[in-house]
Enzyme design. Sequence first.
Site, PDB file in Angstrom:
ATOM      1  N   ASP A  10       0.884  -1.172   0.000  1.00  0.00           N
ATOM      2  CA  ASP A  10       0.000   0.000   0.000  1.00  0.00           C
ATOM      3  C   ASP A  10       0.919   1.218   0.000  1.00  0.00           C
ATOM      4  O   ASP A  10       2.124   1.108   0.243  1.00  0.00           O
ATOM      5  CB  ASP A  10      -0.881  -0.008   1.263  1.00  0.00           C
ATOM      6  CG  ASP A  10      -1.756   1.237   1.366  1.00  0.00           C
ATOM      7  OD1 ASP A  10      -2.387   1.605   0.356  1.00  0.00           O
ATOM      8  OD2 ASP A  10      -1.805   1.864   2.442  1.00  0.00           O
ATOM      9  N   SER A  11       0.320   2.382  -0.228  1.00  0.00           N
ATOM     10  CA  SER A  11       1.110   3.606  -0.158  1.00  0.00           C
ATOM     11  C   SER A  11       1.568   3.878   1.274  1.00  0.00           C
ATOM     12  O   SER A  11       2.479   4.669   1.485  1.00  0.00           O
ATOM     13  CB  SER A  11       0.266   4.787  -0.636  1.00  0.00           C
ATOM     14  OG  SER A  11      -0.902   4.879   0.160  1.00  0.00           O
ATOM     15  N   TYR A  42      -0.625   8.382  -2.491  1.00  0.00           N
ATOM     16  CA  TYR A  42      -0.767   8.093  -3.922  1.00  0.00           C
ATOM     17  C   TYR A  42      -1.983   8.827  -4.519  1.00  0.00           C
ATOM     18  O   TYR A  42      -2.002   9.134  -5.704  1.00  0.00           O
ATOM     19  CB  TYR A  42      -0.991   6.589  -4.136  1.00  0.00           C
ATOM     20  CG  TYR A  42       0.227   5.693  -4.039  1.00  0.00           C
ATOM     21  CD1 TYR A  42       1.486   6.193  -3.697  1.00  0.00           C
ATOM     22  CD2 TYR A  42       0.104   4.326  -4.290  1.00  0.00           C
ATOM     23  CE1 TYR A  42       2.582   5.338  -3.603  1.00  0.00           C
ATOM     24  CE2 TYR A  42       1.196   3.472  -4.216  1.00  0.00           C
ATOM     25  CZ  TYR A  42       2.428   3.981  -3.866  1.00  0.00           C
ATOM     26  OH  TYR A  42       3.508   3.128  -3.792  1.00  0.00           O
ATOM     27  N   CYS A 191     -11.132   2.872  -0.093  1.00  0.00           N
ATOM     28  CA  CYS A 191      -9.737   3.229   0.188  1.00  0.00           C
ATOM     29  C   CYS A 191      -9.379   2.427   1.427  1.00  0.00           C
ATOM     30  O   CYS A 191     -10.157   2.399   2.391  1.00  0.00           O
ATOM     31  CB  CYS A 191      -9.628   4.728   0.479  1.00  0.00           C
ATOM     32  SG  CYS A 191      -7.988   5.183   1.087  1.00  0.00           S
ATOM     33  N   THR A 192      -8.235   1.773   1.377  1.00  0.00           N
ATOM     34  CA  THR A 192      -7.924   0.852   2.475  1.00  0.00           C
ATOM     35  C   THR A 192      -7.655   1.583   3.791  1.00  0.00           C
ATOM     36  O   THR A 192      -7.598   0.959   4.845  1.00  0.00           O
ATOM     37  CB  THR A 192      -6.729  -0.045   2.099  1.00  0.00           C
ATOM     38  OG1 THR A 192      -5.663   0.781   1.627  1.00  0.00           O
ATOM     39  CG2 THR A 192      -7.119  -1.033   1.027  1.00  0.00           C
ATOM     40  N   HIS A 193      -7.491   2.902   3.741  1.00  0.00           N
ATOM     41  CA  HIS A 193      -7.340   3.664   4.988  1.00  0.00           C
ATOM     42  C   HIS A 193      -8.675   3.893   5.703  1.00  0.00           C
ATOM     43  O   HIS A 193      -8.698   4.129   6.898  1.00  0.00           O
ATOM     44  CB  HIS A 193      -6.744   5.042   4.698  1.00  0.00           C
ATOM     45  CG  HIS A 193      -5.269   5.045   4.444  1.00  0.00           C
ATOM     46  ND1 HIS A 193      -4.704   4.500   3.321  1.00  0.00           N
ATOM     47  CD2 HIS A 193      -4.243   5.554   5.167  1.00  0.00           C
ATOM     48  CE1 HIS A 193      -3.388   4.681   3.364  1.00  0.00           C
ATOM     49  NE2 HIS A 193      -3.088   5.313   4.472  1.00  0.00           N
TER      50      HIS A 193
HETATM   51  N1  DGL Z   1      -4.816   3.457   0.842  1.00  0.00           N
HETATM   52  C1  DGL Z   1      -4.839   3.926  -0.475  1.00  0.00           C
HETATM   53  C2  DGL Z   1      -6.094   3.504  -1.224  1.00  0.00           C
HETATM   54  O1  DGL Z   1      -6.686   2.497  -0.891  1.00  0.00           O
HETATM   55  C3  DGL Z   1      -4.541   5.319  -0.806  1.00  0.00           C
HETATM   56  C4  DGL Z   1      -3.946   6.260   0.130  1.00  0.00           C
HETATM   57  C5  DGL Z   1      -3.130   7.280  -0.617  1.00  0.00           C
HETATM   58  O2  DGL Z   1      -3.687   8.292  -1.099  1.00  0.00           O
HETATM   59  O3  DGL Z   1      -1.954   7.040  -0.724  1.00  0.00           O
HETATM   60  O4  DGL Z   1      -6.480   4.149  -2.173  1.00  0.00           O
END
Ligand code: DGL
Length: 281
Positions: A10-11, A42, A191-193
């Site tokens: 992941d980022s 990202y 988004c995984t966050h």
């Molecule tokens: N966790 C990332 C996603 O699922 C993105 C976070 C980022 O912007 O880097 O899109």
Amino acid sequence: MDDRPIGMFDSGLGGLTVARALIDLLPGEDLVYVGDTARFPYGPRSLDEVRAFASQITREMVEEEGVKLVVVACNTATAAALEGLRYRFDVPLVGVIDPGVRALLSVTETGRVGVIGTVGTIGSGAYQRAVEARRSLTLSGRPVTLTCAACPGLVELVERGETQGDGALVLVERLLAPVREAGVDSLLLGCTHYPYLARIIGEVMGPGVVLVSSADETAFEVRGILSEAGLGRRTASAGSQRWISSGEAGAFVRLGHHLFGPELDQAEHWEPPVICRGEMP
Ligand code: DGL
């Protein structure tokens, strides 16, 4: 049977939500996780740039770490790079968008669904295409109306550890206005966050809206691929985890420990080689 580890990236720390689901479902597998915290976030970057980062990390995991499968535990990287990675690398690659859409369409009752994600993910149209690929129908055959909303700023809240409080609430209320107005009955955290903000998102959306995360469904997909291809680990002992960060390892451990739990107690640093303009590593 295959004792090589599973790779995941992941980022930053958001992919830890997917790592948690994977470890819970497949506790015997070894995992190598790369958080590209030096180049995070990202979401606001161009898709070409994200593609280059994703390719570089996948190459590192396949060629240096010898992984048997790579999970792209980032929606932005999945949207930008998954198809290209499948073409370039000879290991199974699993993204988070298709599993997320599957989970979303299996829970909605009205067919009015929402997806929230980074600017990169939503702007790429990947979710819109994934829903269309299922002929815009729920599992029960109802037509789907999809409302997407980009949520700049939420990922930064998570990476600062600010998953609660008034500041977060005000921002979430403002960003979620389009999906609230659309009257969705299910909302995919694209988004995984975002699962780390589930409490606030749930408060803003109200009790009638089901929040869906792609983490569990992604883990199920990995399990399916490993078992179909005979790639599961041989021994029954608990698998190990290696945590790698392209940024400062200490900072990764501090926040990772807070978000993921006590098992994340050390990390290694990896310095990604500089990518020249236009180069695809
Ligand atoms: N966790 C990332 C996603 O699922 C993105 C976070 C980022 O912007 O880097 O899109």
